[in-house]
Scaffold this active site. Structure first.
Site: not given
Length: 413
Positions: A50, A105, A110
């Site tokens: 994403c 990230s 993460e």
């Protein structure tokens, strides 16, 4: 062979561009095969999440990859050169290690990205897109990332997009145990959201998914209700929170459906979070009164606050990335030198075998073994030293000082 990464991420491109350059797991094999058909592309790995789409390959020019990306029909009218970045060799290795460690990230540290990278690697290897270079690089990246995460606190105090969404929802609804929640999708992100919401006291869930069986698998441990995607309009008026994260290429929740739900809810607020790329919820829905719609980019401010808890660990992790990247490149040079060493050894062994054959034949014609051995040693020495001696004389004649100095070091003179 060169190493190259070319791609876009949440720092280089807005959501409107990123959502057009998403490769679903179903599309990725065909995309890789198409990429490998390009001239000079022998190896490739495609990572699409994403927040980033990156291609790791072994071509010389980033323009090769840019041309291929620009051919994607969904990118018509978009000049990718404004959004793409390219990294080569040690910078590429450093970048991949930073990505795998979560240092690059949106949510610092993460852990999901490492799993996504491993899946991308396995898929590329399965269809034959990974050769010797990427096949050597990525296991080293995974080992380095594991070490970085175990020796630093980069993964401590877990935060993620899923966790950030839950924090945001609590700003609208402080008592999650009183909320009806609709989760759309059945992937890792939704599972994480589900877990965080449940841990924060939420108990009333509906899980919508294209495959009802998969929705039931996620719903059952939490005693939630699984529904079909087609049932979403029916359930919208009943829920207070909607969080969606699918791989759908078309919006699943339209502005009209939300507008209708709001009328039935008598204007009670509705929190909506669209974590999908492309987006699952029509962006125009944000224009409706009493709707609090957030997308991935909207979460950056909240996530920036959470980053502070990991900044010290990030500095330590960055230092380890640098050390591991340098180590890998040095090991790569050693590997490349191995081919030279092998060819040198094979050449000397060939000369030895030739002279040994002559010496054995000479033994049949003489009674003086010492003379045969001396002759063998003399000839072998001359054969081995002939080429280096010739090259050194040529280097001296051409004033190649560095080559002469290297020879002194090489032969310990």
């Amino acid at each position: 062979m060169p190493l190259l990464v070319c791609g876009i991420n949440h720092q280089s491109a807005p959501l409107t561009v990123r959502e057009k350059l998403v490769f679903t797991p179903e599309r990725t094999p065909l995309a890789l095969q198409s990429l490998l058909a390009e001239k000079a592309v022998n190896e490739a790995l495609l990572l699409s999440t994403c927040n980033r789409t990156e291609i790791y390959t072994t071509v010389d020019e980033a323009a090769t990859i840019l041309r291929w990306l620009s051919k994607q029909p969904q990118l018509s009218g978009i000049d990718l050169r404004s959004f793409c970045y390219a990294r080569r060799d040690i910078e590429m290795v450093r970048h991949v290690m930073r990505v795998g460690s979560g240092l690059d990230s949106m949510v610092l540290g993460e852990p999901q990205i490492l799993g996504q990278m491993k899946q991308a690697y396995l898929l590329a290897r399965r269809i034959g897109a990974v050769g010797s270079e990427l096949g050597r690089l990525f296991p080293a990246v995974f080992a380095a990332t594991k070490r970085i995460r175990s020796e630093t606190a980069i993964g401590a105090n877990p935060v993620s997009i899923a966790y950030a969404v839950v924090q945001l929802a609590k700003r609208i609804f402080s008592h999650l145990n009183q909320c009806q929640i609709l989760l759309i999708g059945a992937g890792e992100t939704i599972e994480l959201v589900f877990s965080h919401l449940y841990n924060q006291g939420a108990r009333h869930f509906f899980i919508a998914n294209r495959t009802l069986t998969r929705a039931k698998q996620i719903a059952e441990p939490y005693h939630a209700q699984a529904i079909r995607l087609s049932d979403i309009p029916t359930y919208l008026p009943k829920v207070d929170i909607v969080i969606s994260a699918t791989m759908s290429q078309l919006p699943l929740v339209g502005k009209g459906a939300v507008e209708s739900a709001l009328r039935q809810r008598k204007r009670r607020p509705l929190f909506m979070a669209d974590l999908a790329l492309p987006r699952d919820i029509e962006p125009e829905t944000a224009q409706l009164e009493d709707v609090y719609l957030y997308n991935i980019d909207d979460l950056q401010t909240l996530i920036a606050q959470n980053r502070q808890t990991r900044e010290a660990a990030a500095k330590q992790a960055e230092a380890m990335v640098e050390m591991q990247a340098i180590h890998y490149m040095r090991q790569l040079q050693v590997h490349k030198a191995g081919d030279t060493i092998r060819r040198f050894r094979e050449r000397v062994e060939m000369l030895r075998d030739q002279e040994l054959e002559k010496a054995l034949a000479h033994f049949q014609r003489t009674n003086d073994p010492k003379a045969v051995i001396a002759h063998f040693a003399h000839n072998l020495t001359n054969k081995i030293l002939h080429q280096p001696t010739t090259k050194l004389r040529q280097a001296a004649y051409e004033d190649q000082v560095q080559l002469l100095l290297s020879a002194k070091e090489l032969f310990d003179l």
